[in-house]
Design a protein around this motif. Structure first.
Motif, PDB file in Angstrom:
ATOM      1  N   ALA A  49       4.528   2.487  11.333  1.00  0.00           N
ATOM      2  CA  ALA A  49       4.887   3.375  10.211  1.00  0.00           C
ATOM      3  C   ALA A  49       6.390   3.657  10.237  1.00  0.00           C
ATOM      4  O   ALA A  49       7.039   3.698   9.183  1.00  0.00           O
ATOM      5  CB  ALA A  49       4.095   4.677  10.279  1.00  0.00           C
ATOM      6  N   MET A  50       6.951   3.825  11.428  1.00  0.00           N
ATOM      7  CA  MET A  50       8.398   4.042  11.548  1.00  0.00           C
ATOM      8  C   MET A  50       9.153   2.822  11.029  1.00  0.00           C
ATOM      9  O   MET A  50      10.096   2.953  10.241  1.00  0.00           O
ATOM     10  CB  MET A  50       8.754   4.310  13.011  1.00  0.00           C
ATOM     11  N   ALA A  51       8.735   1.630  11.450  1.00  0.00           N
ATOM     12  CA  ALA A  51       9.393   0.399  10.995  1.00  0.00           C
ATOM     13  C   ALA A  51       9.246   0.241   9.479  1.00  0.00           C
ATOM     14  O   ALA A  51      10.213  -0.128   8.796  1.00  0.00           O
ATOM     15  CB  ALA A  51       8.819  -0.810  11.725  1.00  0.00           C
ATOM     16  N   ASP A  52       8.072   0.518   8.952  1.00  0.00           N
ATOM     17  CA  ASP A  52       7.853   0.414   7.503  1.00  0.00           C
ATOM     18  C   ASP A  52       8.758   1.388   6.746  1.00  0.00           C
ATOM     19  O   ASP A  52       9.332   1.037   5.709  1.00  0.00           O
ATOM     20  CB  ASP A  52       6.391   0.693   7.143  1.00  0.00           C
ATOM     21  N   TYR A  53       8.865   2.603   7.261  1.00  0.00           N
ATOM     22  CA  TYR A  53       9.726   3.604   6.617  1.00  0.00           C
ATOM     23  C   TYR A  53      11.170   3.124   6.565  1.00  0.00           C
ATOM     24  O   TYR A  53      11.811   3.167   5.517  1.00  0.00           O
ATOM     25  CB  TYR A  53       9.637   4.937   7.374  1.00  0.00           C
ATOM     26  N   TYR A  54      11.693   2.638   7.701  1.00  0.00           N
ATOM     27  CA  TYR A  54      13.093   2.215   7.724  1.00  0.00           C
ATOM     28  C   TYR A  54      13.312   0.926   6.941  1.00  0.00           C
ATOM     29  O   TYR A  54      14.374   0.742   6.346  1.00  0.00           O
ATOM     30  CB  TYR A  54      13.629   2.141   9.155  1.00  0.00           C
ATOM     31  N   ASP A  55      12.316   0.044   6.884  1.00  0.00           N
ATOM     32  CA  ASP A  55      12.423  -1.123   5.999  1.00  0.00           C
ATOM     33  C   ASP A  55      12.565  -0.652   4.548  1.00  0.00           C
ATOM     34  O   ASP A  55      13.414  -1.149   3.803  1.00  0.00           O
ATOM     35  CB  ASP A  55      11.187  -2.022   6.107  1.00  0.00           C
ATOM     36  N   PHE A  56      11.725   0.287   4.172  1.00  0.00           N
ATOM     37  CA  PHE A  56      11.764   0.854   2.815  1.00  0.00           C
ATOM     38  C   PHE A  56      13.125   1.480   2.533  1.00  0.00           C
ATOM     39  O   PHE A  56      13.742   1.219   1.496  1.00  0.00           O
ATOM     40  CB  PHE A  56      10.654   1.906   2.678  1.00  0.00           C
ATOM     41  N   MET A  57      13.618   2.297   3.462  1.00  0.00           N
ATOM     42  CA  MET A  57      14.886   2.990   3.257  1.00  0.00           C
ATOM     43  C   MET A  57      16.067   2.024   3.168  1.00  0.00           C
ATOM     44  O   MET A  57      16.942   2.194   2.314  1.00  0.00           O
ATOM     45  CB  MET A  57      15.119   4.012   4.371  1.00  0.00           C
ATOM     46  N   VAL A  58      16.099   1.009   4.026  1.00  0.00           N
ATOM     47  CA  VAL A  58      17.200   0.044   3.984  1.00  0.00           C
ATOM     48  C   VAL A  58      17.193  -0.687   2.642  1.00  0.00           C
ATOM     49  O   VAL A  58      18.250  -0.842   2.006  1.00  0.00           O
ATOM     50  CB  VAL A  58      17.125  -0.945   5.169  1.00  0.00           C
ATOM     51  N   THR A  59      16.028  -1.110   2.206  1.00  0.00           N
ATOM     52  CA  THR A  59      15.934  -1.807   0.918  1.00  0.00           C
ATOM     53  C   THR A  59      16.427  -0.919  -0.214  1.00  0.00           C
ATOM     54  O   THR A  59      17.212  -1.353  -1.065  1.00  0.00           O
ATOM     55  CB  THR A  59      14.477  -2.242   0.651  1.00  0.00           C
ATOM     56  N   ARG A  60      16.000   0.337  -0.212  1.00  0.00           N
ATOM     57  CA  ARG A  60      16.388   1.253  -1.291  1.00  0.00           C
ATOM     58  C   ARG A  60      17.866   1.615  -1.226  1.00  0.00           C
ATOM     59  O   ARG A  60      18.534   1.669  -2.253  1.00  0.00           O
ATOM     60  CB  ARG A  60      15.533   2.522  -1.257  1.00  0.00           C
ATOM     61  N   LEU A  61      18.382   1.888  -0.054  1.00  0.00           N
ATOM     62  CA  LEU A  61      19.800   2.230   0.070  1.00  0.00           C
ATOM     63  C   LEU A  61      20.689   1.054  -0.324  1.00  0.00           C
ATOM     64  O   LEU A  61      21.706   1.237  -0.999  1.00  0.00           O
ATOM     65  CB  LEU A  61      20.131   2.685   1.495  1.00  0.00           C
ATOM     66  N   ASP A  62      20.300  -0.152   0.092  1.00  0.00           N
ATOM     67  CA  ASP A  62      21.065  -1.339  -0.277  1.00  0.00           C
ATOM     68  C   ASP A  62      21.066  -1.523  -1.797  1.00  0.00           C
ATOM     69  O   ASP A  62      22.109  -1.775  -2.405  1.00  0.00           O
ATOM     70  CB  ASP A  62      20.481  -2.569   0.419  1.00  0.00           C
ATOM     71  N   SER A  63      19.920  -1.353  -2.395  1.00  0.00           N
ATOM     72  CA  SER A  63      19.809  -1.464  -3.853  1.00  0.00           C
ATOM     73  C   SER A  63      20.603  -0.363  -4.550  1.00  0.00           C
ATOM     74  O   SER A  63      21.296  -0.607  -5.542  1.00  0.00           O
ATOM     75  CB  SER A  63      18.326  -1.390  -4.250  1.00  0.00           C
ATOM     76  N   LEU A  64      20.511   0.833  -4.026  1.00  0.00           N
ATOM     77  CA  LEU A  64      21.242   1.968  -4.589  1.00  0.00           C
ATOM     78  C   LEU A  64      22.747   1.738  -4.522  1.00  0.00           C
ATOM     79  O   LEU A  64      23.475   1.999  -5.490  1.00  0.00           O
ATOM     80  CB  LEU A  64      20.859   3.248  -3.834  1.00  0.00           C
ATOM     81  N   LEU A  65      23.223   1.224  -3.409  1.00  0.00           N
ATOM     82  CA  LEU A  65      24.644   0.932  -3.270  1.00  0.00           C
ATOM     83  C   LEU A  65      25.079  -0.127  -4.282  1.00  0.00           C
ATOM     84  O   LEU A  65      26.135  -0.004  -4.913  1.00  0.00           O
ATOM     85  CB  LEU A  65      24.956   0.466  -1.843  1.00  0.00           C
TER      86      LEU A  65
END
Length: 164
Positions: A132-148
Motif C-alpha cells: 500500500a505504501m509503494a502504491d501510494y508513492y507510485d500514485f503520488m509520483v505520477t500525479r506530481l510529475d503530471s502536475l508539474l
C-alpha cells in the motif's frame, strides 16, 4: 534588519513568511524570512546584503540560502563582472518547489519499493502495508510529475537555467 524603510504591507508579508511559511515547510523562521526578503527584492542580493537586511550572521544566511536552493525557490550565481555570488528568487520558483516535492516523493517511492522487496518474507499484513505504501508513492509520483508538466505548460514558466 536594514535601515531601509519598508511599507507596512511588506513588513506584514515578511512576518508571515517567517512564521507561516517557515512552520508549514518545517523551516526555521529565518528561512521563511530569507525567502520573503528574496521574493520581494528587486535585484539579486549578496550574502552581505542579506546579512544586513536580515540582521543575521554569515553562517545563518549561508545555511538559509542553501535550504532555499535545495527547496527549489532560490538560485545562486555570480553576476557578470563581480567576484561574489548573489542570490535571487527563481523566476520559476513555484515550479522549482514542485520539482523539489517530486524529488522527495520519488525517494520515498524508491524506499517503498525496496521495502516491498525486503519484506517478501514478512507476514501478509506487513506485506500488504508495504505494498500500500509503494502504491501510494507510485500514485503520488505520477500525479506530481503530471502536475508539474501541466503547470509548466500552462504557465509557460521560464527555464531555470536562464535568467529573465
Amino acid at each position: 534588519m536594514s535601515d531601509t524603510a519598508r511599507p507596512p504591507a511588506a513588513e506584514l508579508l515578511l512576518d508571515n513568511f517567517a512564521t507561516v511559511i517557515g512552520q508549514t515547510m518545517g523551516w526555521p523562521p529565518m528561512a521563511g524570512l530569507t525567502a520573503g526578503v528574496l521574493l520581494l527584492s528587486a535585484e539579486p542580493m549578496t550574502v552581505q546584503e542579506l546579512q544586513d537586511e536580515l540582521g543575521a550572521s554569515a553562517g545563518s544566511v549561508s545555511e538559509m540560502t542553501r535550504l532555499l536552493i535545495a527547496n527549489g525557490v532560490v538560485r545562486r550565481f555570480k553576476a557578470s563582472g563581480t567576484r561574489h555570488f548573489v542570490y535571487e528568487w527563481r523566476p520559476d520558483a513555484w515550479a522549482g518547489c514542485l520539482e523539489h516535492q517530486l524529488r522527495q516523493t520519488e525517494r520515498l517511492r524508491d524506499l517503498a519499493h525496496d521495502a516491498v522487496e525486503q519484506g517478501r518474507t514478512f507476514d501478509e499484513p506487513q506485506r500488504r502495508r508495504l505494498r500500500a505504501m509503494a502504491d501510494y508513492y507510485d500514485f503520488m509520483v505520477t500525479r506530481l510529475d503530471s502536475l508539474l508538466e501541466v503547470y509548466r505548460g500552462e504557465l509557460r514558466t521560464p527555464d531555470p537555467k536562464r535568467r529573465t
